[in-house]
Write a protein that holds these residues in place. Structure first.
Motif, mmCIF file in Angstrom:
data_model
loop_
_atom_site.group_PDB
_atom_site.id
_atom_site.type_symbol
_atom_site.label_atom_id
_atom_site.label_comp_id
_atom_site.label_asym_id
_atom_site.label_seq_id
_atom_site.Cartn_x
_atom_site.Cartn_y
_atom_site.Cartn_z
ATOM 1 N N ILE A 1 0.830 -1.212 0.000
ATOM 2 C CA ILE A 1 0.000 0.000 0.000
ATOM 3 C C ILE A 1 0.861 1.256 0.000
ATOM 4 C CG2 ILE A 1 -1.795 1.248 1.280
ATOM 5 C CD1 ILE A 1 -2.718 -1.437 2.354
ATOM 6 N N VAL B 1 -8.013 1.763 -7.099
ATOM 7 C CA VAL B 1 -7.252 2.370 -8.199
ATOM 8 C C VAL B 1 -8.211 2.903 -9.264
ATOM 9 C CG1 VAL B 1 -5.660 1.898 -10.102
ATOM 10 C CG2 VAL B 1 -5.178 0.987 -7.830
ATOM 11 N N TYR C 1 -8.126 -3.519 -3.890
ATOM 12 C CA TYR C 1 -7.067 -2.593 -4.290
ATOM 13 C C TYR C 1 -7.343 -2.041 -5.698
ATOM 14 C CZ TYR C 1 -2.286 -0.896 -5.085
ATOM 15 O OH TYR C 1 -1.181 -0.116 -5.367
ATOM 16 N N ALA D 1 0.992 2.644 -3.338
ATOM 17 C CA ALA D 1 -0.294 2.847 -4.015
ATOM 18 C C ALA D 1 -0.378 4.258 -4.594
ATOM 19 C CB ALA D 1 -1.441 2.619 -3.039
ATOM 20 N N CYS E 1 -7.620 2.110 4.166
ATOM 21 C CA CYS E 1 -6.711 0.961 4.210
ATOM 22 C C CYS E 1 -6.069 0.821 5.591
ATOM 23 C CB CYS E 1 -5.617 1.114 3.157
ATOM 24 S SG CYS E 1 -6.223 1.062 1.456
ATOM 25 N N ALA F 1 -3.930 6.036 0.957
ATOM 26 C CA ALA F 1 -4.420 4.873 1.697
ATOM 27 C C ALA F 1 -5.260 5.265 2.910
ATOM 28 C CB ALA F 1 -3.230 4.019 2.155
#
Length: 547
Positions: free
Chosen positions: A236, A288, A284, A239, A255, A243
């Motif tokens: 993460i 996105v 996930y 990412a 997250c 998060a």
């Protein structure tokens, strides 16, 4: 919701009231809540023979069923003795009758199965889950761990096995997977579990093919774990989205608080060093995609129709999205560099959400200049010469092999026999080389390796030994090489032992070697050593006791 825990109403009475009776087998019903699902038919038949000769030496435990017109009982403990008595054609079985509540019945069943070495891990997990479902205010991971004398991590790991998909459970039940494989897979989402099962058996295309092949061998747990870290787990910290954002995907939340993040579930992921690993790829990807949509909205509001692109080459994409352009299908350009320039948003990878400008017109007068390397006539001629030399070499080797085949004698000559034995030995691999060294008592001399550590040159050791063997010894060595791989016991399970279909077992039978007698002797020798160790280090006592 109806569950397997729902049973007929039972007489409410103190649990200490009990009596011994010989009860007809027809008046006893097996319990639906017994966690044990598997019974070894060979061992049941053996127990049935013993019962025919000596009877049932230890009574089973039953409880009376209420609201029944006839006198019926539910079997609480002793399912193997009950089934073996049926096989032995007995009419009655000695039984202790005790008034028990549903919770007491289930706890006794769980205790009895835990005291047996051959209880399957899934059956054990079902027992824990059933107790927690029946009385959640009484049984938790902590209380169960205290009762059975195990750690909370152990109980949590067993309960996690209940999350296995049906096909993975079947593979686990028939011992295609070890408990270590099953635990690694149980921590994944259902879709990823199916992928992981396939990854464990790369030579099999379907789950049914895995179940049918009794000799199917899974990859090692280390290989499975490496695949999971490479293909499933996502960091993460890399990412493209925030998060901590709870509003990005409201259904999933932040997250930071997600139970599928390794840092939030240390009992389930005790060995994972990074605490920021996401174990749910679908969630996930959904985040996105939500982030990409947010980045596209300002462009759409300005009247543009942004394209969706990936920075990955098209040949690397497993499931190509027809709405996404992949590297090679467009050129990154500057804004307004040509008439075909379009805004685009990256849809995957660490740069997801990045806005670029691209040109996808292959005939664009600004960007269509062919910059690919063009070989010169001299280079093309040299390459053609290399290809011809390669073809000549391949055809020559094929013809040489054919000529040798025609001249081979009916009996191996010494050089041929040595060549075959050494070639077979080299292909056995490092682990089998070590086993052969121990079987023959060869000295495993260590030498310095180029990378600084030490290594053992097994090929040199084997080559020296082979050259010193007589022709009969070479033939015997060839047979031993064919059998040595059967010394490996991956995820050894006593329910599958002795394995009767291995080359080792078949060869022992052919040469009239009593493998069972050897096993008894080894067990006696090792048990003496284990007894001495137990006396030196007494085991901690469990708080669970038979009622």
């Amino acid at each position: 919701m109806t569950t397997e825990l729902e049973t007929n109403a039972h007489v409410s009475a103190p649990s200490h009231v009990s009596a011994m009776h010989d009860i007809p087998l027809g008046q006893i019903q097996e319990s639906k809540t017994n966690p044990r699902r598997q019974f070894d038919q060979a061992k049941l038949a053996e127990l049935a023979d013993n019962i025919r000769q000596h009877g049932v030496l230890q009574p089973v435990l039953v409880r009376p069923l209420a609201n029944c017109e006839t006198e019926l009982y539910e079997l609480v403990a002793g399912a193997r003795r009950f089934r073996a008595s049926q096989l032995a054609k007995r009419e009655t079985i000695p039984a202790t009758v005790r008034e028990l509540t549903d919770a007491q019945c289930l706890e006794l069943q769980l205790i009895e199965n835990l005291q047996r070495a051959d209880v399957h891990e899934l059956d054990e997990a079902r027992g824990y889950a059933a107790l927690m479902q029946l009385q959640p205010e009484t049984y938790s991971v902590e209380t169960l761990a205290e009762k059975i004398g195990r750690s909370e991590k152990y109980v949590y790991a067993r309960l996690r096995l209940m999350h296995l998909t049906e096909e993975v459970q079947e593979a686990f039940y028939v011992d295609r997977l070890t408990v270590a494989h099953a635990f690694e897979i149980a921590r994944l989402q259902p879709g990823d579990q199916r992928r992981a099962l396939q990854e464990c058996f790369p030579q099999h295309k379907t789950a049914s093919a895995i179940l049918k092949d009794k000799k199917a061998e899974a990859v090692t747990v280390r290989q499975l774990r490496e695949w999971i870290e490479r293909e499933i787990h996502l960091d993460i910290s890399n990412a493209p989205f925030d998060a901590q954002d709870e509003k990005l995907l409201p259904a999933a939340g932040s997250c930071a608080a997600c139970p599928k993040r390794t840092g939030n579930n240390p009992l389930l992921f005790p060995e994972v060093r990074l605490k920021s690993i996401c174990t749910d790829r679908a969630c996930y990807r959904a985040k996105v995609e939500a982030f990409v949509q947010i980045r596209m909205k300002p462009l759409e509001a300005a009247g543009e129709k942004p394209l969706r692109i990936s920075l990955a080459p098209s040949w690397q994409a497993r499931n190509r999205n027809p709405d996404v352009l992949y590297e090679g299908q467009y050129r990154p350009v500057k804004k307004a560099e040509c008439e075909q320039t379009k805004a685009a948003v990256v849809t995957d990878g660490p740069q997801a959400g990045t806005i670029l400008h691209i040109c996808r017109d292959e005939k664009c007068h600004v960007h269509s200049r062919d910059t690919r390397y063009q070989a010169s006539p001299q280079e093309r001629a040299a390459r053609a010469k290399e290809l011809l030399a390669e073809r000549i070499e391949k055809q020559s080797r094929v013809r040489v092999l054919g000529a040798i085949r025609k001249k081979l004698p009916g009996t191996f000559a010494r050089p041929d026999l040595e060549m075959v034995v050494l070639d077979y030995f080299r292909k056995l691999g490092h682990d089998n080389h070590r086993r052969l060294c121990r079987v023959y008592g060869w000295e495993e001399k260590k030498s310095k390796a180029s990378w600084g550590g030490t290594t053992v040159d097994y090929e040199a050791i084997g080559g020296k030994a082979v050259r010193e063997m007589t022709a009969p010894d070479l033939q015997r060595f060839l047979v031993v090489c064919a059998l040595v791989s059967d010394l490996y016991c991956p995820g050894f399970n006593p329910r599958q032992w002795p394995a009767k279909d291995t080359n080792l077992a078949c060869t022992a039978t052919r040469y009239k070697i009593d493998a069972a007698k050897i096993t008894v002797e080894v067990r006696a020798e090792l048990s003496k050593g284990a007894d001495k160790k137990d006396k030196a280090e007494p085991k901690p006592k469990s708080s669970l006791k038979r009622n």
